[in-house]
Write a protein that holds these residues in place. Structure first.
Motif, PDB file in Angstrom:
ATOM      1  N   GLY A 208       0.772  -1.234   0.000  1.00 27.85           N
ATOM      2  CA  GLY A 208       0.000   0.000   0.000  1.00 27.85           C
ATOM      3  C   GLY A 208       0.802   1.281   0.000  1.00 27.85           C
ATOM      4  N   VAL A 209       2.131   1.192  -0.213  1.00 25.11           N
ATOM      5  CA  VAL A 209       2.951   2.402  -0.071  1.00 25.11           C
ATOM      6  C   VAL A 209       2.678   3.434  -1.159  1.00 25.11           C
ATOM      7  CG1 VAL A 209       4.783   1.152   1.101  1.00 25.11           C
ATOM      8  CG2 VAL A 209       4.892   1.422  -1.369  1.00 25.11           C
ATOM      9  N   ASP A 210       2.209   2.998  -2.328  1.00 25.24           N
ATOM     10  CA  ASP A 210       1.993   3.936  -3.436  1.00 25.24           C
ATOM     11  C   ASP A 210       0.519   4.248  -3.637  1.00 25.24           C
ATOM     12  OD1 ASP A 210       1.395   1.347  -4.274  1.00 25.24           O
ATOM     13  OD2 ASP A 210       1.922   1.757  -6.366  1.00 25.24           O
ATOM     14  N   LYS A 211      -0.290   4.022  -2.600  1.00 26.97           N
ATOM     15  CA  LYS A 211      -1.733   4.187  -2.732  1.00 26.97           C
ATOM     16  C   LYS A 211      -2.268   5.144  -1.673  1.00 26.97           C
ATOM     17  CE  LYS A 211      -2.082  -0.547  -4.454  1.00 26.97           C
ATOM     18  NZ  LYS A 211      -0.613  -0.709  -4.498  1.00 26.97           N
ATOM     19  N   TYR A 215      -3.739   1.289   1.304  1.00 26.12           N
ATOM     20  CA  TYR A 215      -4.103  -0.110   1.064  1.00 26.12           C
ATOM     21  C   TYR A 215      -4.576  -0.283  -0.374  1.00 26.12           C
ATOM     22  CZ  TYR A 215      -9.064   1.219   1.366  1.00 26.12           C
ATOM     23  OH  TYR A 215     -10.297   1.796   1.144  1.00 26.12           O
ATOM     24  N   GLY A 216      -4.449  -1.507  -0.876  1.00 25.35           N
ATOM     25  CA  GLY A 216      -4.882  -1.814  -2.229  1.00 25.35           C
ATOM     26  C   GLY A 216      -6.000  -2.838  -2.206  1.00 25.35           C
ATOM     27  N   LEU A 217      -7.189  -2.426  -2.615  1.00 24.76           N
ATOM     28  CA  LEU A 217      -8.340  -3.327  -2.578  1.00 24.76           C
ATOM     29  C   LEU A 217      -8.159  -4.510  -3.518  1.00 24.76           C
ATOM     30  CD1 LEU A 217     -11.256  -3.735  -1.467  1.00 24.76           C
ATOM     31  CD2 LEU A 217     -12.052  -2.565  -3.525  1.00 24.76           C
ATOM     32  N   GLY A 221      -4.774  -5.959   0.407  1.00 28.15           N
ATOM     33  CA  GLY A 221      -5.502  -4.959   1.179  1.00 28.15           C
ATOM     34  C   GLY A 221      -6.967  -5.293   1.364  1.00 28.15           C
ATOM     35  N   SER A 222      -7.505  -6.146   0.496  1.00 29.01           N
ATOM     36  CA  SER A 222      -8.912  -6.539   0.629  1.00 29.01           C
ATOM     37  C   SER A 222      -9.170  -7.279   1.932  1.00 29.01           C
ATOM     38  CB  SER A 222      -9.325  -7.418  -0.554  1.00 29.01           C
ATOM     39  OG  SER A 222      -8.562  -8.616  -0.576  1.00 29.01           O
ATOM     40  N   ILE A 223      -8.125  -7.795   2.543  1.00 26.22           N
ATOM     41  CA  ILE A 223      -8.274  -8.542   3.787  1.00 26.22           C
ATOM     42  C   ILE A 223      -8.655  -7.631   4.956  1.00 26.22           C
ATOM     43  CG2 ILE A 223      -5.957  -8.441   4.811  1.00 26.22           C
ATOM     44  CD1 ILE A 223      -6.050 -11.519   4.909  1.00 26.22           C
ATOM     45  N   LYS A 227     -16.823  -4.465   3.802  1.00 24.06           N
ATOM     46  CA  LYS A 227     -17.750  -4.321   2.681  1.00 24.06           C
ATOM     47  C   LYS A 227     -17.552  -2.969   2.009  1.00 24.06           C
ATOM     48  CE  LYS A 227     -21.890  -2.267   4.782  1.00 24.06           C
ATOM     49  NZ  LYS A 227     -23.361  -2.354   4.855  1.00 24.06           N
ATOM     50  N   ILE A 228     -18.123  -2.858   0.811  1.00 26.23           N
ATOM     51  CA  ILE A 228     -18.048  -1.624   0.027  1.00 26.23           C
ATOM     52  C   ILE A 228     -19.442  -1.274  -0.464  1.00 26.23           C
ATOM     53  CG2 ILE A 228     -17.130  -0.538  -2.063  1.00 26.23           C
ATOM     54  CD1 ILE A 228     -14.743  -2.417  -1.828  1.00 26.23           C
ATOM     55  N   ASP A 229     -19.819  -0.032  -0.292  1.00 30.21           N
ATOM     56  CA  ASP A 229     -21.046   0.494  -0.888  1.00 30.21           C
ATOM     57  C   ASP A 229     -20.641   1.376  -2.053  1.00 30.21           C
ATOM     58  OD1 ASP A 229     -22.769  -0.741   0.918  1.00 30.21           O
ATOM     59  OD2 ASP A 229     -22.653   0.920   2.343  1.00 30.21           O
ATOM     60  N   GLY A 230     -20.967   0.932  -3.262  1.00 22.23           N
ATOM     61  CA  GLY A 230     -20.568   1.675  -4.449  1.00 22.23           C
ATOM     62  C   GLY A 230     -19.672   0.836  -5.336  1.00 22.23           C
ATOM     63  N   SER A 231     -19.018   1.503  -6.254  1.00 23.77           N
ATOM     64  CA  SER A 231     -18.192   0.836  -7.253  1.00 23.77           C
ATOM     65  C   SER A 231     -16.882   0.335  -6.656  1.00 23.77           C
ATOM     66  CB  SER A 231     -17.895   1.812  -8.401  1.00 23.77           C
ATOM     67  OG  SER A 231     -16.871   1.331  -9.227  1.00 23.77           O
ATOM     68  N   HIS A 232     -16.587  -0.962  -6.878  1.00 22.27           N
ATOM     69  CA  HIS A 232     -15.318  -1.519  -6.413  1.00 22.27           C
ATOM     70  C   HIS A 232     -14.140  -0.940  -7.190  1.00 22.27           C
ATOM     71  CE1 HIS A 232     -17.888  -4.283  -4.276  1.00 22.27           C
ATOM     72  NE2 HIS A 232     -16.866  -4.968  -3.806  1.00 22.27           N
ATOM     73  N   ASP A 233     -14.284  -0.824  -8.531  1.00 23.05           N
ATOM     74  CA  ASP A 233     -13.155  -0.320  -9.303  1.00 23.05           C
ATOM     75  C   ASP A 233     -12.931   1.173  -9.083  1.00 23.05           C
ATOM     76  OD1 ASP A 233     -15.433   0.326 -10.711  1.00 23.05           O
ATOM     77  OD2 ASP A 233     -14.830  -0.613 -12.588  1.00 23.05           O
ATOM     78  N   ASN A 234     -13.908   1.860  -8.514  1.00 20.31           N
ATOM     79  CA  ASN A 234     -13.680   3.233  -8.086  1.00 20.31           C
ATOM     80  C   ASN A 234     -12.643   3.269  -6.972  1.00 20.31           C
ATOM     81  OD1 ASN A 234     -14.226   6.111  -7.683  1.00 20.31           O
ATOM     82  ND2 ASN A 234     -15.272   5.477  -5.820  1.00 20.31           N
TER      83      ASN A 234
END
Length: 274
Positions: A208-211, A215-217, A221-223, A227-234
């Motif tokens: 996640g250092v460049d984000k 974290y990177g979903l 980082g998904s761990i 949950k996510i409300d909205g677009s995952h690729d957003n």
């Protein structure tokens, strides 16, 4: 749940020290490319010079799914120096627009490749909704740990991605281009059962250092996320559905301007025909 997550991350541990925060992030394998979609907007773009004004490998991977043979990656060199005291919507939109305009001004006079058919720029920010603070990339391991613990303790945070699309006009009308923008919003909920040990293990992977937000979903980082409300690729950096709609909108606007140009519009005013 936390035990299983910690077990998974422990498998990534190494006796070697993690890379420094100023080191280049490791290159990730590209997503597999599906057969190209055959829809009017993409059929049109396949005949145009399309520029993604971003150095983000995640955005490049997402855009590659569209199968555009003339897609170029030309990152903007514009300074991202708008004050963080701006409202998040204003900040992210101003940054994305500045990126697009900088690359447009650079490439519109490119005699070798010709003017671009479309330029797409994006900027993504993570916002701590408790304090309203715009979170940047972590500066150090200590900063990284504090950032992720804060996101866990606050549970919910917002991710905004602003996109700016530009297309040149065939007419001589000012300003010479069509510009359309859009903002996508997602709410990310961290798992409150994530332990400090798990956060430390994740931080030491340096994923996640460049984000923004640290974290990177799309990776380990998904761990951390419940949950996510909205677009995952957003959250990853480019909401593809919204980007496709935006590109279609800006090309339609550019084409409408050309269609609206009346015969004689290019004639200089005040001159009489001889």
């Amino acid at each position: 749940m936390s035990d299983s997550k910690e077990t998974l991350l422990s498998q990534t541990d190494s006796s070697d020290p993690p890379p420094a925060y100023d080191a280049n992030p490791p290159q990730r394998n590209a997503l597999p490319r599906p057969p190209p979609l055959t829809i009017p907007i993409l059929n049109d773009l396949r005949n145009r010079r399309v520029i993604l004004a971003s150095s983000s490998p995640r955005r490049r991977q997402i855009m590659s799914l569209l199968g555009l043979p003339k897609l170029e990656i030309i990152p903007s060199n514009a300074a991202e120096d708008f004050p963080k005291t701006m409202e998040p919507f204003e900040y992210v939109l101003a940054t994305a627009t500045k990126k697009a305009q900088t690359v447009y001004e650079q490439e519109i006079l490119n005699e070798e490749k010709g003017e671009p058919g479309l330029i797409l720029a994006a900027d993504t920010i993570v916002v701590d909704t408790t304090s309203g603070t715009i979170l940047e990339k972590p500066r150090s391991e200590a900063h990284h740990l504090t950032m992720l613990k804060t996101l866990r303790n606050n549970r919910d945070h917002k991710v905004f991605t602003a996109m700016a699309a530009m297309a040149p006009l065939a007419s001589a009308r000012q300003p010479g281009y069509a510009l359309e923008t859009a903002i996508e919003e997602s709410t990310v909920r961290f798992d409150t059962e994530v332990t400090d040990e798990l956060i430390l293990a994740y931080v030491r992977t340096r994923e996640g250092v460049d984000k923004a937000g640290g974290y990177g979903l799309q990776g380990l980082g998904s761990i951390l996320v419940e949950k996510i409300d909205g677009s995952h690729d957003n959250v990853i950096g480019l909401p593809l559905r919204s980007a496709l709609r935006l590109m279609e909108k800006v090309l339609a606007k550019a084409d409408d301007d050309d269609d609206d140009q009346l015969p004689g519009d290019d004639d200089e005013s005040g001159e009489e025909e001889e």
